[in-house]
Design a protein around this motif. Structure first.
Motif, PDB file in Angstrom:
ATOM      1  N   THR A   1      33.942  51.383  50.806  1.00  0.00           N
ATOM      2  CA  THR A   1      33.973  50.298  49.815  1.00  0.00           C
ATOM      3  C   THR A   1      32.640  50.209  49.074  1.00  0.00           C
ATOM      4  O   THR A   1      31.594  50.622  49.593  1.00  0.00           O
ATOM      5  CB  THR A   1      34.231  48.932  50.489  1.00  0.00           C
ATOM      6  N   SER A   2      32.697  49.644  47.895  1.00  0.00           N
ATOM      7  CA  SER A   2      31.466  49.416  47.119  1.00  0.00           C
ATOM      8  C   SER A   2      30.541  48.449  47.852  1.00  0.00           C
ATOM      9  O   SER A   2      29.324  48.607  47.816  1.00  0.00           O
ATOM     10  CB  SER A   2      31.795  48.842  45.743  1.00  0.00           C
ATOM     11  N   THR A   3      31.113  47.473  48.528  1.00  0.00           N
ATOM     12  CA  THR A   3      30.299  46.505  49.259  1.00  0.00           C
ATOM     13  C   THR A   3      29.544  47.175  50.402  1.00  0.00           C
ATOM     14  O   THR A   3      28.358  46.906  50.614  1.00  0.00           O
ATOM     15  CB  THR A   3      31.172  45.346  49.792  1.00  0.00           C
TER      16      THR A   3
ATOM     17  N   ASP B   1      15.918  36.636  46.986  1.00  0.00           N
ATOM     18  CA  ASP B   1      16.858  36.448  48.089  1.00  0.00           C
ATOM     19  C   ASP B   1      17.690  37.713  48.251  1.00  0.00           C
ATOM     20  O   ASP B   1      18.677  37.908  47.538  1.00  0.00           O
ATOM     21  CB  ASP B   1      17.748  35.244  47.799  1.00  0.00           C
ATOM     22  N   PRO B   2      17.292  38.591  49.185  1.00  0.00           N
ATOM     23  CA  PRO B   2      18.014  39.858  49.357  1.00  0.00           C
ATOM     24  C   PRO B   2      19.504  39.704  49.644  1.00  0.00           C
ATOM     25  O   PRO B   2      20.263  40.643  49.428  1.00  0.00           O
ATOM     26  CB  PRO B   2      17.289  40.526  50.531  1.00  0.00           C
ATOM     27  N   SER B   3      19.952  38.530  50.072  1.00  0.00           N
ATOM     28  CA  SER B   3      21.385  38.355  50.315  1.00  0.00           C
ATOM     29  C   SER B   3      22.187  38.470  49.012  1.00  0.00           C
ATOM     30  O   SER B   3      23.375  38.748  49.041  1.00  0.00           O
ATOM     31  CB  SER B   3      21.666  37.020  50.998  1.00  0.00           C
ATOM     32  N   HIS B   4      21.546  38.280  47.867  1.00  0.00           N
ATOM     33  CA  HIS B   4      22.225  38.416  46.574  1.00  0.00           C
ATOM     34  C   HIS B   4      22.255  39.865  46.082  1.00  0.00           C
ATOM     35  O   HIS B   4      22.982  40.176  45.145  1.00  0.00           O
ATOM     36  CB  HIS B   4      21.545  37.541  45.511  1.00  0.00           C
TER      37      HIS B   4
ATOM     38  N   GLN C   1      25.790  41.802  45.999  1.00  0.00           N
ATOM     39  CA  GLN C   1      26.641  41.481  44.857  1.00  0.00           C
ATOM     40  C   GLN C   1      26.108  42.124  43.581  1.00  0.00           C
ATOM     41  O   GLN C   1      26.871  42.647  42.773  1.00  0.00           O
ATOM     42  CB  GLN C   1      26.736  39.973  44.685  1.00  0.00           C
ATOM     43  N   LEU C   2      24.809  42.104  43.397  1.00  0.00           N
ATOM     44  CA  LEU C   2      24.182  42.683  42.220  1.00  0.00           C
ATOM     45  C   LEU C   2      24.466  44.184  42.122  1.00  0.00           C
ATOM     46  O   LEU C   2      24.719  44.710  41.047  1.00  0.00           O
ATOM     47  CB  LEU C   2      22.672  42.440  42.265  1.00  0.00           C
ATOM     48  N   ILE C   3      24.454  44.877  43.262  1.00  0.00           N
ATOM     49  CA  ILE C   3      24.664  46.324  43.281  1.00  0.00           C
ATOM     50  C   ILE C   3      26.147  46.677  43.301  1.00  0.00           C
ATOM     51  O   ILE C   3      26.579  47.620  42.642  1.00  0.00           O
ATOM     52  CB  ILE C   3      23.934  46.950  44.483  1.00  0.00           C
ATOM     53  N   SER C   4      26.963  45.929  44.052  1.00  0.00           N
ATOM     54  CA  SER C   4      28.371  46.302  44.186  1.00  0.00           C
ATOM     55  C   SER C   4      29.163  46.127  42.892  1.00  0.00           C
ATOM     56  O   SER C   4      30.108  46.871  42.643  1.00  0.00           O
ATOM     57  CB  SER C   4      29.039  45.536  45.328  1.00  0.00           C
ATOM     58  N   GLY C   5      28.758  45.180  42.038  1.00  0.00           N
ATOM     59  CA  GLY C   5      29.466  44.987  40.764  1.00  0.00           C
ATOM     60  C   GLY C   5      29.487  46.241  39.903  1.00  0.00           C
ATOM     61  O   GLY C   5      30.564  46.728  39.521  1.00  0.00           O
ATOM     62  N   PRO C   6      28.316  46.816  39.594  1.00  0.00           N
ATOM     63  CA  PRO C   6      28.321  48.068  38.826  1.00  0.00           C
ATOM     64  C   PRO C   6      29.013  49.217  39.563  1.00  0.00           C
ATOM     65  O   PRO C   6      29.673  50.047  38.936  1.00  0.00           O
ATOM     66  CB  PRO C   6      26.830  48.370  38.622  1.00  0.00           C
ATOM     67  N   LEU C   7      28.895  49.262  40.894  1.00  0.00           N
ATOM     68  CA  LEU C   7      29.577  50.319  41.646  1.00  0.00           C
ATOM     69  C   LEU C   7      31.087  50.195  41.490  1.00  0.00           C
ATOM     70  O   LEU C   7      31.788  51.204  41.330  1.00  0.00           O
ATOM     71  CB  LEU C   7      29.206  50.266  43.131  1.00  0.00           C
ATOM     72  N   ASP C   8      31.609  48.969  41.519  1.00  0.00           N
ATOM     73  CA  ASP C   8      33.045  48.753  41.316  1.00  0.00           C
ATOM     74  C   ASP C   8      33.477  49.241  39.938  1.00  0.00           C
ATOM     75  O   ASP C   8      34.531  49.853  39.788  1.00  0.00           O
ATOM     76  CB  ASP C   8      33.400  47.266  41.454  1.00  0.00           C
ATOM     77  N   ARG C   9      32.652  48.960  38.922  1.00  0.00           N
ATOM     78  CA  ARG C   9      32.997  49.369  37.555  1.00  0.00           C
ATOM     79  C   ARG C   9      32.961  50.884  37.378  1.00  0.00           C
ATOM     80  O   ARG C   9      33.645  51.418  36.509  1.00  0.00           O
ATOM     81  CB  ARG C   9      32.081  48.678  36.548  1.00  0.00           C
TER      82      ARG C   9
END
Length: 135
Positions: free
Chosen positions: A32-34, A61-64, A67-75
């Motif tokens: 998965t991208s996540t 905040d590294p917990s964000h 999401q920042l990285i997985s969005g472009p990976l999904d696209r």
């Protein structure tokens, strides 16, 4: 007159860092991208600055980061083919890395700012994603 700095050490560290990052980015081991993004966040420092839509954004905040990285990976919709990279030392503790990728015939260029901190931690301080799937 500017002081001449020895950038050999930071260039070697940045080369090693981007090589490992590329192996993670293009590895089929992550279903998965996540999952892939979670591993990729380990390459970043705890505070990063990035650029999107002409705006500089800083996150501490590294917990964000996932999401920042997985969005472009999904696209992207597939694993990128790493076409190459170039590292340029800026100072003894910072370098710029250009990474060229291709996904489904579309070339993407990422620019990363690599930094070694006073506590000897090192990683990406931020980056820019350009191309059709830019964030």
């Amino acid at each position: 007159m500017a002081l001449k700095q020895d950038t050999a050490g930071i260039i070697a560290a940045a080369e090693s860092h981007i090589t490992s990052y590329c192996a993670t980015l293009s590895s089929p081991s992550f279903p998965t991208s996540t999952g892939r993004a979670t591993k990729m966040t380990t390459y970043y420092l705890p505070t990063i600055s990035f650029f999107t839509d002409g705006t500089i954004i800083q996150l501490s905040d590294p917990s964000h980061f996932v999401q920042l990285i997985s969005g472009p990976l999904d696209r992207l919709g597939g694993l990128p083919d790493v076409k190459g990279h170039r590292v340029e030392g800026v100072s003894e503790n910072s370098a710029v890395i250009w990474l060229s990728l291709e996904v489904k015939g579309i070339e993407i260029l990422n620019v990363y700012f690599f930094r070694r901190m006073g506590d000897r931690s090192q990683g990406f301080e931020g980056g820019i994603l350009t191309g059709k799937f830019g964030c």
